[in-house]
Scaffold this motif. Structure first.
Motif, PDB file in Angstrom:
ATOM      1  N   UNK A  96       0.710  -1.263   0.038  1.00 34.44           N
ATOM      2  CA  UNK A  96      -0.152   0.154   0.022  1.00 34.44           C
ATOM      3  C   UNK A  96       1.027   1.190  -0.094  1.00 34.44           C
ATOM      4  N   UNK A  97       2.081   1.198   0.589  1.00 32.93           N
ATOM      5  CA  UNK A  97       2.832   2.343   0.661  1.00 32.93           C
ATOM      6  C   UNK A  97       3.567   2.608  -0.580  1.00 32.93           C
ATOM      7  N   UNK A  98       4.024   1.375  -1.116  1.00 29.33           N
ATOM      8  CA  UNK A  98       4.536   1.737  -2.521  1.00 29.33           C
ATOM      9  C   UNK A  98       3.526   1.916  -3.566  1.00 29.33           C
ATOM     10  N   UNK A  99       2.345   1.520  -3.708  1.00 27.00           N
ATOM     11  CA  UNK A  99       1.414   2.167  -4.429  1.00 27.00           C
ATOM     12  C   UNK A  99       1.127   3.489  -4.370  1.00 27.00           C
ATOM     13  N   UNK A 100       1.055   4.069  -3.137  1.00 23.07           N
ATOM     14  CA  UNK A 100       0.990   5.494  -2.851  1.00 23.07           C
ATOM     15  C   UNK A 100       2.232   6.245  -3.523  1.00 23.07           C
ATOM     16  N   UNK A 101       3.468   5.773  -3.358  1.00 23.77           N
ATOM     17  CA  UNK A 101       4.430   6.422  -3.749  1.00 23.77           C
ATOM     18  C   UNK A 101       4.566   6.377  -5.409  1.00 23.77           C
ATOM     19  N   UNK A 102       4.268   5.423  -5.817  1.00 29.66           N
ATOM     20  CA  UNK A 102       4.291   5.076  -7.326  1.00 29.66           C
ATOM     21  C   UNK A 102       3.154   6.150  -7.915  1.00 29.66           C
ATOM     22  N   UNK A 103       2.107   5.978  -7.457  1.00 33.01           N
ATOM     23  CA  UNK A 103       1.128   7.068  -7.905  1.00 33.01           C
ATOM     24  C   UNK A 103       1.657   8.340  -8.095  1.00 33.01           C
ATOM     25  N   UNK A 104       2.322   9.167  -7.126  1.00 34.45           N
ATOM     26  CA  UNK A 104       2.480  10.358  -7.478  1.00 34.45           C
ATOM     27  C   UNK A 104       4.002  10.412  -8.441  1.00 34.45           C
ATOM     28  N   UNK A 105       4.594   9.392  -8.611  1.00 38.95           N
ATOM     29  CA  UNK A 105       5.832   9.502  -9.412  1.00 38.95           C
ATOM     30  C   UNK A 105       5.498   9.094 -10.801  1.00 38.95           C
ATOM     31  N   UNK A 106       4.437   8.636 -11.010  1.00 34.64           N
ATOM     32  CA  UNK A 106       3.995   8.374 -12.406  1.00 34.64           C
ATOM     33  C   UNK A 106       2.907   9.204 -12.787  1.00 34.64           C
TER      34      UNK A 106
END
Ligand code: APR
Length: 315
Positions: free
Chosen positions: A304-314
């Protein structure tokens, strides 16, 4: 007190309205700033007739967001959409992730020093999203970014108090980890007063705390998720933040960036002071059930943490 502005973003919603009502009763607030994309004026006019000191101001639509935020000490975010029938978790994620991202871009610009308390789900991801946005903007202060998990604590206190027959006001159960399903980790072994129940009862209580959100979703039969209890929890949490800001340190459970575990974000007991989180209290000793549940939550929480970080970076 003087000059404490609190902004509620999503103030016309199911959580936002009762939250605004409770905050209108707080003597610690001088200005209550209500922001939503629709409906804020009515809520603001209604609340403004209450004879308590916070001055109510309302702002509607993105063009009024800067003014809604400007000068805020604390921003509370219940903006988003709750899950509706036919909506997948991914649909919900993408909508709420975008809302939180955009609101945080504005916070970084117009009140970069404010404390930010996030309610919008999934909190396990939306808090990392906010962190990522603030990092990019150069305003990130991990001590002032808090995911609101206090409802998990209220639920744990209520259910455990019922089980052991003490008044709920006297019960204090730490709840750590994340804010969804199995990521919620109640620590019955560290509760006060002492909880002396069988392992089976402890397991059943833990599962009820983890599933409590679904209990409400089911009872509301398609009309939404927890709003009143969430608003109560968030108002209490906001009150703690404001007391800490005013120089009265206080311990709360919140989902924050920390180094207590090998996960970058983890809800834990934190001591709040003038500058935000001033101490990350140790997790303490787990019993067998808690240790197993701790291991079991790591995969989902990390994802869930990675999903959030990835959402902003893509995006
Ligand atoms: N900016 C500000 N407010 C917004 C935005 C936005 N970009 N988008 C939506 N909102 C507002 C809506 O207009 C609405 O008034 O957020 C409010 C949300 O209210 P509800 O739809 O009633 O949802 P609620 O039950 O309050 O839940 C909100 O909190 O617990 C979480 O999972 C829940 O993520 C959901 C959120």
């Amino acid at each position: 007190s003087s000059n404490v502005k609190v902004a509620v973003l999503g103030a016309a919603g199911g959580i936002g309205q009762p939250l605004a009502l409770l905050l209108k009763g707080s003597p610690l607030i001088s200005e209550l700033s209500l922001y939503d994309i629709v409906g804020t004026e009515g809520v603001g006019a209604d609340l403004s007739h209450i004879d308590s000191s916070p001055k109510v101001s309302s702002y509607t639509g993105a063009e009024e967001l800067p003014e809604a935020l400007y000068g805020s000490s604390l921003v509370v975010i219940p903006a988003g959409v709750p899950r509706k029938p036919g909506m997948t978790r991914d649909d919900l994620f993408n909508i709420n992730a975008g809302i939180v991202r955009d609101l945080c871009v504005a916070i970084a610009k117009y009140c970069p020093d404010a404390w930010v308390a996030i309610i919008s789900n999934p909190v396990n991801s939306t808090v990392p999203i906010a962190a990522e946005v603030f990092k990019k903007a150069g305003t990130y202060n991990p001590r002032k970014l808090l995911g609101v998990t206090k409802l998990d604590v209220l639920r744990a206190n209520t259910f455990v108090a019922q089980a052991i027959g003490v008044p709920p006001e006297r019960m204090s159960v730490p709840v750590i980890g994340g804010h969804a399903g199995v990521t919620i980790l109640p620590l019955l072994s560290q509760a006060t007063p002492r909880v002396d129940v069988s392992p089976e009862t402890a397991k059943a209580l833990t599962e009820r705390i983890q599933d409590a959100g679904t209990e409400v979703v089911k009872a509301k039969a398609g009309k939404g998720s927890a709003t009143l209890s969430m608003a109560y929890a968030a108002a209490k949490f906001a009150e703690s933040c404001l007391r800490a800001l005013a120089g009265e340190p206080i311990v709360e459970c919140a989902y924050v960036e920390s180094h207590l575990t090998d996960l970058p974000f983890f809800a834990s007991r934190v001591r709040l002071g003038r500058n935000g989180v001033e101490e990350y209290l140790p997790l303490g000793r787990f019993n067998e059930l808690e240790a197993a549940n701790f291991e079991a939550l790591k995969g989902e929480l990390r994802g869930s943490i990675k999903k959030g970080v990835d959402f902003v970076n893509k995006t």
